[in-house]
Design an enzyme around this catalytic site. Structure first.
Site, PDB file in Angstrom:
ATOM      1  N   ASP A  32       0.872  -1.171   0.000  1.00 36.44           N
ATOM      2  CA  ASP A  32       0.000   0.000   0.000  1.00 36.44           C
ATOM      3  C   ASP A  32       0.911   1.224   0.000  1.00 36.44           C
ATOM      4  O   ASP A  32       1.650   1.444   0.963  1.00 36.44           O
ATOM      5  CB  ASP A  32      -0.865  -0.048   1.280  1.00 36.44           C
ATOM      6  CG  ASP A  32      -2.173   0.682   1.134  1.00 36.44           C
ATOM      7  OD1 ASP A  32      -2.162   1.777   0.563  1.00 36.44           O
ATOM      8  OD2 ASP A  32      -3.200   0.150   1.605  1.00 36.44           O
ATOM      9  N   ASP A  82      -2.842   4.850  -2.168  1.00 32.47           N
ATOM     10  CA  ASP A  82      -3.812   5.473  -1.273  1.00 32.47           C
ATOM     11  C   ASP A  82      -4.249   6.836  -1.820  1.00 32.47           C
ATOM     12  O   ASP A  82      -3.415   7.636  -2.280  1.00 32.47           O
ATOM     13  CB  ASP A  82      -3.136   5.656   0.102  1.00 32.47           C
ATOM     14  CG  ASP A  82      -4.110   6.047   1.183  1.00 32.47           C
ATOM     15  OD1 ASP A  82      -5.043   5.272   1.442  1.00 32.47           O
ATOM     16  OD2 ASP A  82      -3.943   7.136   1.772  1.00 32.47           O
ATOM     17  N   HIS A 121     -11.269  -2.044   3.999  1.00 30.88           N
ATOM     18  CA  HIS A 121     -11.085  -1.699   5.407  1.00 30.88           C
ATOM     19  C   HIS A 121     -11.736  -0.382   5.803  1.00 30.88           C
ATOM     20  O   HIS A 121     -11.637   0.031   6.954  1.00 30.88           O
ATOM     21  CB  HIS A 121      -9.580  -1.646   5.712  1.00 30.88           C
ATOM     22  CG  HIS A 121      -8.892  -0.570   4.923  1.00 30.88           C
ATOM     23  ND1 HIS A 121      -8.780  -0.608   3.549  1.00 30.88           N
ATOM     24  CD2 HIS A 121      -8.302   0.583   5.298  1.00 30.88           C
ATOM     25  CE1 HIS A 121      -8.164   0.470   3.118  1.00 30.88           C
ATOM     26  NE2 HIS A 121      -7.860   1.214   4.160  1.00 30.88           N
ATOM     27  N   ASP A 122     -12.362   0.296   4.844  1.00 31.76           N
ATOM     28  CA  ASP A 122     -13.010   1.581   5.132  1.00 31.76           C
ATOM     29  C   ASP A 122     -14.527   1.527   5.037  1.00 31.76           C
ATOM     30  O   ASP A 122     -15.203   2.467   5.464  1.00 31.76           O
ATOM     31  CB  ASP A 122     -12.540   2.647   4.121  1.00 31.76           C
ATOM     32  CG  ASP A 122     -11.079   3.003   4.271  1.00 31.76           C
ATOM     33  OD1 ASP A 122     -10.568   2.962   5.398  1.00 31.76           O
ATOM     34  OD2 ASP A 122     -10.445   3.323   3.241  1.00 31.76           O
ATOM     35  N   GLU A 182      -6.581   3.958  -5.482  1.00 29.50           N
ATOM     36  CA  GLU A 182      -7.785   4.188  -4.676  1.00 29.50           C
ATOM     37  C   GLU A 182      -8.373   5.526  -5.097  1.00 29.50           C
ATOM     38  O   GLU A 182      -7.766   6.589  -4.892  1.00 29.50           O
ATOM     39  CB  GLU A 182      -7.473   4.240  -3.173  1.00 29.50           C
ATOM     40  CG  GLU A 182      -8.765   4.321  -2.362  1.00 29.50           C
ATOM     41  CD  GLU A 182      -8.620   4.953  -0.989  1.00 29.50           C
ATOM     42  OE1 GLU A 182      -9.496   4.753  -0.146  1.00 29.50           O
ATOM     43  OE2 GLU A 182      -7.641   5.693  -0.751  1.00 29.50           O
TER      44      GLU A 182
HETATM   45  C1  NOJ Z   1      -7.609   5.892   2.549  1.00 30.35           C
HETATM   46  C2  NOJ Z   1      -7.426   4.684   3.399  1.00 30.35           C
HETATM   47  O1  NOJ Z   1      -8.068   3.602   2.793  1.00 30.35           O
HETATM   48  C3  NOJ Z   1      -7.968   4.990   4.761  1.00 30.35           C
HETATM   49  O2  NOJ Z   1      -8.004   3.867   5.576  1.00 30.35           O
HETATM   50  C4  NOJ Z   1      -7.131   6.072   5.362  1.00 30.35           C
HETATM   51  O3  NOJ Z   1      -7.659   6.465   6.614  1.00 30.35           O
HETATM   52  C5  NOJ Z   1      -7.071   7.291   4.447  1.00 30.35           C
HETATM   53  N1  NOJ Z   1      -6.807   6.933   3.088  1.00 30.35           N
HETATM   54  C6  NOJ Z   1      -5.982   8.203   4.867  1.00 30.35           C
HETATM   55  O4  NOJ Z   1      -4.749   7.634   4.511  1.00 30.35           O
END
Ligand code: NOJ
Length: 572
Positions: free
Chosen positions: A138, A240, A368-369, A307
């Site tokens: 990542d 990211d 994970h979000d 992402e």
């Molecule tokens: C996206 C990530 O998926 C998330 O988990 C993170 O909090 C934010 N970017 C900040 O890096």
């Protein structure tokens, strides 16, 4: 028919455990043929394969601190290989104060001691490769930790040589922040630094200052990070918040969001018109692709996955135009899509139609979000969703635990860890519920750790775990394995063409086709019996797989779908 054989280095094969050169046979019709029951495939690994996301804190703890680590992942590689995935993406493992659990990086070229060491990483990579598994890291380029040495220097004085590595601005005339931009985690995105008398910008936590990607020195330093890991042998990166990396140069106010309501979270109060998705981001992405391309020239392709949470028309440019950008701009649409057959058909058709020439699709059900698929769709439809994810055209990314049907876990207040939840409590925006430990067996702490896990396990872990479910042919885990096996056995599922089929009611149906191989996928998105009139060519196709135990039924030219049933029909 005379066949020609040739070896093509970047192509990928599906035999595990040992390396064999890839030989493809070109038939008289100039289509590639398969041998050994379609063991070899004619696409790069990142197109034909299935990616599996590991949240490393929660996968397997090997040293008894209640937090997962790299050696823990090594212990579970055989299980992943048995599941049938092809590549692993691991959320950040770098040195970090863990304000945002690793997305606040203090040293991009070292492993956080909670996860292990660089030597542990090298071992993990070697062990993954030995099993034919690719490994993606990542990359977190938009921001660092406020404890990164670069930021410490940047903050030291206005004249420090690294001052311009971050985004420092004077206060507005009233002394307030330079503009109205809001952090994705709520509150102003500007933090006042009393010592130097300026604000710095952070799209996320104040502990995550944004880098200034307009500064060429930042670009050089971050490109070196990519090279550091490519040189170690990683197969690619998930990038990211790629669309956040460049902001409008003059920092104008963002327009208010007319649709905003308090429950949405503060970040949605304004539209991120000037703070994200700026035209200059594409050159940044293209430069990263050039670096990946340099490494691809010497072996299997190194892949970049972006992402990007944007509507489809703004997502597509991230494939690149004249210059290639990321291989796969993440397509998150299924996570929030209305779970209704006609709406999904339209979404899929629109996405397919929007792809640029040569752009390879991809699909995601969770990460994970975001809420877990089982929480959003329920257990019965989670199985249908699995079939959808693994039979659509495009690279699927699985989220660890979805193969067990893990749902969102209620976290008691005293155990909340996610800063997102702590900053805007009670809105349901926290991510702890989807980051709970993986359950491996019925032993203490589900085999995840000998210590109390950092987040609680799901309540039914004594039965909802890998060991128990692997023995149950009716489990969702067994279904995932069958689906992954079916993709290997039927190249049409992995890389074939896609066409929607006429269907009615709650049925979503489509064809996958590769050369002479044609399959039907029929999904009942509702809780009533449904029928699908099969096209003529599918009349003789027997059921290959159902999401529900017991054989699917064909009644004349119609397929009878039980409530919440998904079926694949394939030629015998
Ligand atoms: C996206 C990530 O998926 C998330 O988990 C993170 O909090 C934010 N970017 C900040 O890096």
């Amino acid at each position: 028919m005379r066949r020609q054989t040739r070896s093509i280095a970047p192509l990928w094969y599906l035999e595990r455990g040992f390396r064999v050169p890839i030989s493809l046979f070109k038939g008289a019709d100039h289509n590639f043929q398969y041998r050994h029951g379609s063991v070899h495939m004619i696409a790069p690994w990142w197109q034909a394969g299935v990616i599996y996301q590991i949240y490393p804190r929660s996968f397997q703890d090997s040293d008894g601190d209640g937090i997962g680590d790299l050696n823990g992942i090594v212990q579970r590689l055989d299980s992943l290989a048995a599941l049938g995935i092809d590549a692993i993406w691991i959320s950040p493992i770098y040195s970090s104060p863990m304000a945002d659990f690793g997305y606040d990086v203090a040293d991009y070229c070292d492993v956080d001691p909670r996860f292990g060491t660089l030597a542990d990483f090298d071992e993990l990579l070697a062990q993954a490769h030995a099993r034919g598994l690719k490994l993606l890291l990542d990359f977190v380029p938009n921001h660092t930790s406020d404890r990164h040495a670069w930021f410490v220097e940047s903050q030291a004085s206005r004249t420090n040589s690294r001052r311009d590595w971050y985004l420092w601005r004077d206060a507005a005339p009233d002394g307030g922040p330079p503009n109205n931009w809001i952090s994705d985690f709520g509150g102003s995105a500007w933090e006042w630094d009393g010592a130097t008398g300026q604000y710095y910008y952070h799209a996320f936590l104040r502990e995550q200052p944004d880098l200034n990607w307009r500064n060429p020195a930042v670009q050089v330093a971050m490109h070196d990070v990519l090279r550091f890991w490519f040189d170690r042998g990683v197969d690619g990166f998930r990038i990211d918040v790629l669309w956040h990396m460049i902001k409008a140069a003059d920092f104008p106010d963002n327009p208010p969001n007319p649709a905003w309501q308090p429950g949405m979270g503060e970040m949605h109060r304004v539209l991120q018109f000037h703070s994200a998705d700026q035209p200059e981001v594409h050159a940044i992405a293209a430069a990263m692709r050039d670096i990946a391309g340099g490494y691809s020239a010497t072996g299997d392709e190194r892949v970049l996955i972006g992402e990007i949470y944007l509507p489809v028309e703004r997502l597509m440019p991230y494939y690149g135009g004249e210059r290639a950008e990321v291989h796969l701009p993440f397509n998150f649409q299924l996570i929030d899509a209305p779970w209704e057959a006609r709406a999904l058909a339209r979404l899929i058709a629109d996405y397919e139609a929007a792809l640029p020439p040569g752009g390879w699709p991809n699909w995601v059900l969770g990460n994970h979000d975001r809420p877990r698929v089982a929480a959003k769709r329920g257990q019965a439809q989670a199985r249908v969703a699995a079939m959808l994810l693994l039979t659509l055209r495009g690279t699927p990314t699985l989220y660890y635990g979805d193969e067990l049907g893990l749902s969102d876990v209620a976290i008691p207040y005293e155990r909340v860890r996610d800063p997102r939840e702590l900053r805007e409590p009670g809105l349901g925006l926290g991510r702890d519920p989807v980051r709970t430990p993986m359950a491996w067996d019925a032993s203490e702490n589900a085999g995840f750790s000998t210590a109390r896990p950092w987040l609680p396990l799901h309540e039914d872990w004594p039965t909802r775990n890998v060991a128990v479910m692997a023995e149950d042919p009716a489990s969702i885990l067994a279904l995932y394995r069958q689906l992954l096996t079916a993709r290997r056995a039927h190249p049409a599922l992995a890389i074939g063409d896609f066409a929607l089929l006429d269907s009615a009611g709650d049925v979503l149906a489509y064809e996958r086709r590769q050369g002479a191989q044609r399959l039907v996928v029929a999904l009942n998105l509702g809780a009533q019996v449904q029928h699908l009139d099969l096209p003529d060519w599918a009349g003789g196709c027997p059921p290959l797989l159902s999401t529900i135990p017991g054989p699917a039924q064909i009644e004349g030219r119609a397929l009878r779908l039980r409530p919440n049933e998904g079926v694949i029909l394939a030629p015998a």
